[in-house]
Scaffold this active site. Structure first.
Site, PDB file in Angstrom:
ATOM      1  N   SER A 339       0.949  -1.415  -0.049  1.00 14.87           N
ATOM      2  CA  SER A 339      -0.202  -0.043  -0.054  1.00 14.87           C
ATOM      3  C   SER A 339       0.985   1.208  -0.094  1.00 14.87           C
ATOM      4  O   SER A 339       2.139   1.127  -0.044  1.00 14.87           O
ATOM      5  CB  SER A 339      -0.792   0.078   1.159  1.00 14.87           C
ATOM      6  N   TYR A 340       0.254   2.317  -0.116  1.00 12.97           N
ATOM      7  CA  TYR A 340       0.848   3.528   0.004  1.00 12.97           C
ATOM      8  C   TYR A 340       1.946   3.624   1.080  1.00 12.97           C
ATOM      9  O   TYR A 340       1.653   3.678   2.269  1.00 12.97           O
ATOM     10  CB  TYR A 340      -0.003   4.846   0.057  1.00 12.97           C
ATOM     11  N   PRO A 341       3.317   4.016   0.521  1.00 13.17           N
ATOM     12  CA  PRO A 341       4.298   3.862   1.719  1.00 13.17           C
ATOM     13  C   PRO A 341       4.587   4.976   2.469  1.00 13.17           C
ATOM     14  O   PRO A 341       5.646   5.326   3.094  1.00 13.17           O
ATOM     15  CB  PRO A 341       5.619   3.620   0.727  1.00 13.17           C
ATOM     16  N   ARG A 342       3.882   6.177   2.175  1.00 17.83           N
ATOM     17  CA  ARG A 342       4.099   7.571   2.982  1.00 17.83           C
ATOM     18  C   ARG A 342       2.970   7.739   3.830  1.00 17.83           C
ATOM     19  O   ARG A 342       1.890   8.227   3.479  1.00 17.83           O
ATOM     20  CB  ARG A 342       4.201   8.756   2.033  1.00 17.83           C
TER      21      ARG A 342
END
Length: 810
Positions: A339-342
DNA sequence: GCAAGGTC
């Protein structure tokens, strides 16, 4: 019934898509390709039939630039504090601007789905600026037709609730961001330029092209430096400790186990006293077990994974630096593996379907059976962690086997998945047994632990912690003392901070964000302020690290943040806060420039003064003595007698050239070659002109075609701006030259005065048959190089302040 | 050539 158009904008394409999926009836919408995809569907909006158009921005952000102060030589850094700033379009912004204008044409409503933080609020207003004039009845729209969706998670309930409770964008929050941008830019530029110039003019072996200053990178560096100072000032102290081993009585010799005891006093720093304790223990005949206690302990499973934790683990356990880690994570995200890493979030949102994620891993070759077991026995709901509402924690999205991903990419994917599995596994349980043992009056202890249930550790760690045993002592039991030894040791300084520790400190002090922490660390590495050393990835400062301590405190940032908060809350005016902070920093800057002599002493200890470095190269045109060539970045020439430093073109080698002199200024020519093409250019290090000089010096005009009035070259009506013109009666005309492709200059064809453009320019040309109304000089057109994003300038070189500020006369 | 903050 009439139908209205609702134009909606998210911060990135992935969000526009997932929110459309939630809001469109039955999740059905049509997607159209454009600069960013546009999703369309019919629905209801405020009791009317509505056509929804949902798109996103990617790189809308404006860049702030300080107008007409780009020239490092012509601008006193102090002026930067009061100089006007400009918001300019990034190149690719033109597309997105057009995209927004086109897609919002005729819209009745605009709904803004930008991230719910200050930066997001700021982008809201940028979007508004771009769409307002395309909307239906723009003048009426402002107040009640431009709406803000406030959401904290991408879930059905949250998104629906946001849609039903639309609010207005908050101008104050946006202004706080504007203020931060302006402050960061002005302070950063002023200090960076001053530091860079000051030290580069003085020292020869500063190994960096630029000595930058910023409210995030400088405190980051200062963490590493203060640890360095601690280590440098550390003086080791000797200490003594007692090592005692005991054994149970009545044991056969063969299974007589010896156990090493831990002295309660740990260590003493006086040799005499240590001796006394040693004798005291040696005099005793036996040791007595005072108590034996067993305690159940647990080690909690980890919280859900966020960016900072990923970076820390990457650096400390996987040996992958934060910068590389982010690009690997980014790639895994783009390919749909994670999933979105930030994200800052460390707890799974309420509706997060843990089981669905588990099912994707059930067939995995390595941990498939573990995932299945969790599904069968039920997952352990994670406890603790925070849902910041930005993005869900980092989790695997689909299965990948080892062969499918290569090297580090696989190791990162594996860690993300194991961490996910670990975060929903049982806690680790162990039993710790501690025995307190007395010898004469000295207290010792020994302890062991036994893992009762491995829990999450069996999946998260490659090695589970092994058991340590101690004999099953009984209270009151007497033991034989088998050995007593006084050991001597020395205190050690703390080690350099690991990258992982620095990341932790940055997070703790609120320096940078999940997205920017890797950038700051990368900055201080790339600019040679610190070096990453060893497998533990410790950040060791180089010689470049000595910066004024007042300016590098982590509180510098938080004090400014406090002021910005007042803007966001509407308790202070944008202008007041900005003026106040600018005044403060401008005062600090003045103080800094006055005090730099003290800092200088620090530098003198570690760097060699420029006059003592470098090798002899060519003669100075002013004093006729030899100048020295300084090879460390940026390469330059230094004249000891005149105490002047002359910049050279970078990325190429410099050699003396036949002792030929430049006819304009008497400086000896050097040979500049880039190596790649093997070509060399003869170059005057002072005026940057190159042969054929004879044409210029004879006032022959164009240095390419040698025609005395070549229209390409001669600025026909422009008289020499030389300050001595009135005295000398110089009636020269200016000749336009370009040397080494980007170094443009103007040279008087009579007195040889050279005025050089020090900015990188794409082209300088003379506008045909156009002359200044005031002085009759030719009109000059200046085009900036691509990366400057500045509009071309047109004007008279003598009367237009902006143009003349770009010129440095030598 | 200089900041930090988003995004790709």
């Amino acid at each position: 019934m009439a139908s209205v158009t609702v134009f909606m904008v998210a911060e990135k394409p992935s969000l526009a898509e997932s929110i459309s999926k939630i809001l469109a009836p039955n999740g059905q919408y049509q997607t159209r390709k454009s600069y960013t995809p546009v999703h369309e569907y019919n629905g209801q909006f405020r009791n009317q039939n509505a056509r929804f158009k949902f798109t996103s921005v990617t790189e809308l952000s404006n860049r702030t630039c300080i107008q007409s102060h780009n020239n490092w030589d012509a601008t006193d850094p102090l002026e930067l504090f009061t100089a006007p700033t400009l918001k300019l379009e990034a190149n690719s912004k033109q597309h997105i601007t057009k995209h927004l204008q086109n897609e919002s044409r005729g819209a009745d409503y605009v709904v803004l789905w930008l991230d719910c933080d200050r930066e997001g609020e700021n982008i809201c207003f940028e979007v508004i600026d771009n769409v307002i004039n395309s909307m239906k009845e723009p003048q009426k729209t402002k107040e009640n037709r431009i709406l803000r969706a406030k959401f904290s998670a991408i879930t059905h309930t949250d998104i629906r609730r946001a849609m039903d409770n639309l609010v207005y964008p908050n101008k104050n929050e946006s202004l706080a961001v504007d203020a931060r941008q302006e402050l960061d830019l002005k302070i950063g530029c002023a200090f960076t330029r001053f530091q860079t110039r000051f030290f580069q003019g003085k020292y020869g072996n500063l190994d960096s092209a630029v000595i930058s200053y910023g409210p995030c990178q400088t405190p980051t560096l200062s963490f590493c430096v203060s640890r360095h100072d601690q280590i440098q000032s550390f003086s080791p102290e000797p200490f003594w400790s007692l090592a005692v081993t005991v054994a149970r009585k009545n044991n056969n010799d063969k299974d007589k186990e010896e156990t090493l005891l831990h002295w309660k006093r740990e260590r003493v720093f006086d040799r005499q006293i240590a001796r006394i304790f040693e004798n005291c223990v040696k005099e005793a005949n036996e040791a007595i077990v005072i108590s034996v206690k067993s305690e159940r302990k647990t080690k909690s499973r980890p919280h859900a994974l966020n960016t900072v934790e990923l970076l820390k683990h990457g650096s400390s356990a996987l040996g992958i630096g934060p910068h590389d880690m982010m690009s690997i994570a980014e790639r895994l995200y783009m390919q749909g593996y994670i999933s979105y890493p930030r994200t800052e979030t460390t707890s799974y949102p309420k509706n997060f379907d843990i089981n669905a994620v588990l099912r994707t891993q059930q067939a995995h070759g390595v941990w498939g059976s573990y995932a299945s077991e969790l599904l069968e026995n039920g997952v352990h709901k994670p406890s603790g962690g925070v849902d910041v509402g930005d993005h869900p924690p980092i989790t695997p999205m689909r299965k990948a086997e080892e062969g499918e991903l290569s090297g580090d990419t696989w190791r990162v994917y594996s860690y993300v998945t194991r961490h996910f599995l670990g975060s929903i596994s049982p806690d680790m349980r162990y039993i710790r047994t501690t025995a307190i043992i007395k010898i004469n009056n000295e207290i010792f202890e020994c302890s062991g632990s036994r893992v009762d249930r491995a829990g999450f550790t069996s999946i998260l760690y490659s090695r589970t912690s092994s058991d340590t045993f101690i004999p099953e002592y009984k209270e009151g039991e007497r033991l034989d003392i088998t050995n007593v030894k006084l050991t001597e040791g020395q205190t050690h300084p703390p080690d350099y901070l690991t990258e992982s520790e620095v990341i932790g400190l940055m997070e703790k002090h609120g320096i940078g964000t999940d997205a920017s922490i890797p950038v700051h660390i990368n900055n201080i590495c790339q600019r040679n302020y610190v070096k990453v050393e060893g497998n533990a990835r410790r950040l060791v400062p180089t010689n470049l690290e000595k910066i004024d301590p007042d300016l590098s405190l982590p509180t510098m940032r938080s004090d400014v943040e406090k002021q910005l908060n007042y803007i966001a809350l509407g308790q202070a005016k944008f202008k007041d806060v900005l003026d106040h902070s600018l005044k403060l920093f401008s005062a600090k800057f003045k103080y800094f420039t006055e005090k730099i002599g003290e800092m200088d002493q620090l530098f003198e200890a570690t760097f060699s003064v420029i006059a003592e470095t470098g090798k002899i190269m060519s003669r100075c045109g002013k004093c006729r003595r030899y100048m020295k060539y300084i090879a460390s970045r940026p390469q330059r020439l230094h004249c000891k007698t005149c105490d002047e430093t002359y910049s050279l073109p970078q990325n190429g080698s410099i050699k003396p050239y036949k002792e030929l002199k430049c006819p304009l200024d008497d400086f000896e020519l050097v040979l500049f070659s880039t190596g790649s093409d093997g070509m060399g250019y003869q170059l005057c290090p002072y005026c940057y002109n190159y042969p054929p000089f004879e044409n210029i010096s004879k006032g022959m005009g164009c240095n390419k075609c040698t025609h005395p009035t070549c229209p390409q070259s001669m600025i026909r009506n422009t008289v020499c701006p030389c300050p001595q013109a009135e005295v000398t009666g110089c009636k020269g005309r200016l000749v336009l030259n370009a040397t080494l492709s980007t170094q443009w200059n103007l040279c008087c064809n009579s007195c040889n005065l050279v005025s050089a453009f020090t900015d990188k320019l794409k082209a300088v040309s003379v506008t045909k048959d156009e002359y200044c109304d005031d002085c009759g000089s030719s009109i000059l057109k200046i085009e900036f190089s691509k990366n400057q994003t500045r509009e071309p300038l047109e004007g008279c070189i003598l009367c237009d302040d902006e143009i003349s500020s770009l010129l440095k006369t030598r």
